[in-house]
Scaffold this motif. Structure first.
Motif, PDB file in Angstrom:
ATOM      1  N   GLY A 113       1.173  -1.529  -0.366  1.00 42.59           N
ATOM      2  CA  GLY A 113       0.069   0.033   0.387  1.00 42.59           C
ATOM      3  C   GLY A 113       0.762   1.120  -0.067  1.00 42.59           C
ATOM      4  O   GLY A 113       0.253   2.393  -0.804  1.00 42.59           O
ATOM      5  N   PHE A 117       0.564   1.988  -4.360  1.00 42.67           N
ATOM      6  CA  PHE A 117      -0.492   2.884  -3.888  1.00 42.67           C
ATOM      7  C   PHE A 117       0.044   3.903  -3.425  1.00 42.67           C
ATOM      8  O   PHE A 117      -1.484   5.072  -3.376  1.00 42.67           O
ATOM      9  N   GLU A 119      -0.109   4.846  -0.185  1.00 40.71           N
ATOM     10  CA  GLU A 119      -1.492   4.901   1.000  1.00 40.71           C
ATOM     11  C   GLU A 119       0.000   5.650   1.590  1.00 40.71           C
ATOM     12  O   GLU A 119       1.394   5.662   1.938  1.00 40.71           O
TER      13      GLU A 119
END
Length: 142
Positions: A113, A117, A119
């Motif tokens: 993540g 991504f 995050e």
């Protein structure tokens, strides 16, 4: 807010029945035939649900929107399903196997993540990782 809560409740409910069904799959049943039957029925159900979904594109138009992820996801799902069937057949208990698998999964998904991504990583995630690892050690002690 409804969908935010409903989606997690659906995941939890489906996972409960998922694990019950995996654990209750007959030992003598060929796991690949069990998976074939499962996905044949799932295909019929999803086609029926697609019929009631809101789309202007139709079936073929919607298929054109897909990419490589559907193919890879199919292999992942078969691996996941086969893994659980074999885990239960090899003696894992229904109360421990998903907990171990999902705790390890949670720890491994955090860097994915963060790096893939983008995050955020907060201190509470570090504590979560530590508690997951402690939990894994405690649950696997004899």
């Amino acid at each position: 807010m409804f969908m935010y809560v409903f989606s997690v409740v659906l995941i939890i409910a489906a996972n409960i029945f998922y694990n019950i069904c995996q654990k209750a799959t007959p030992q003598k049943a060929n796991p690949f035939i069990a998976l074939f039957a499962t996905y044949a029925i799932a295909s019929i159900v999803t086609l029926i649900l697609f019929h009631f979904s809101k789309t202007d594109k139709g079936f073929l138009g919607s298929i054109k929107d897909l990419n490589w992820t559907s193919i890879v996801l199919a292999f992942c799902i078969v691996g996941l399903e086969f893994g659980y069937i074999m885990a239960y057949r090899s003696g894992w208990s229904i109360s421990v196997c998903p907990l171990v698998a999902n705790s390890i999964l949670a720890v491994l998904l955090i860097p994915i993540g963060i790096f893939i991504f983008k995050e955020n990583f907060e201190l509470n995630k570090l504590f979560g990782i530590i508690f997951c690892i402690i939990g894994l050690v405690l649950i696997n002690r004899n």
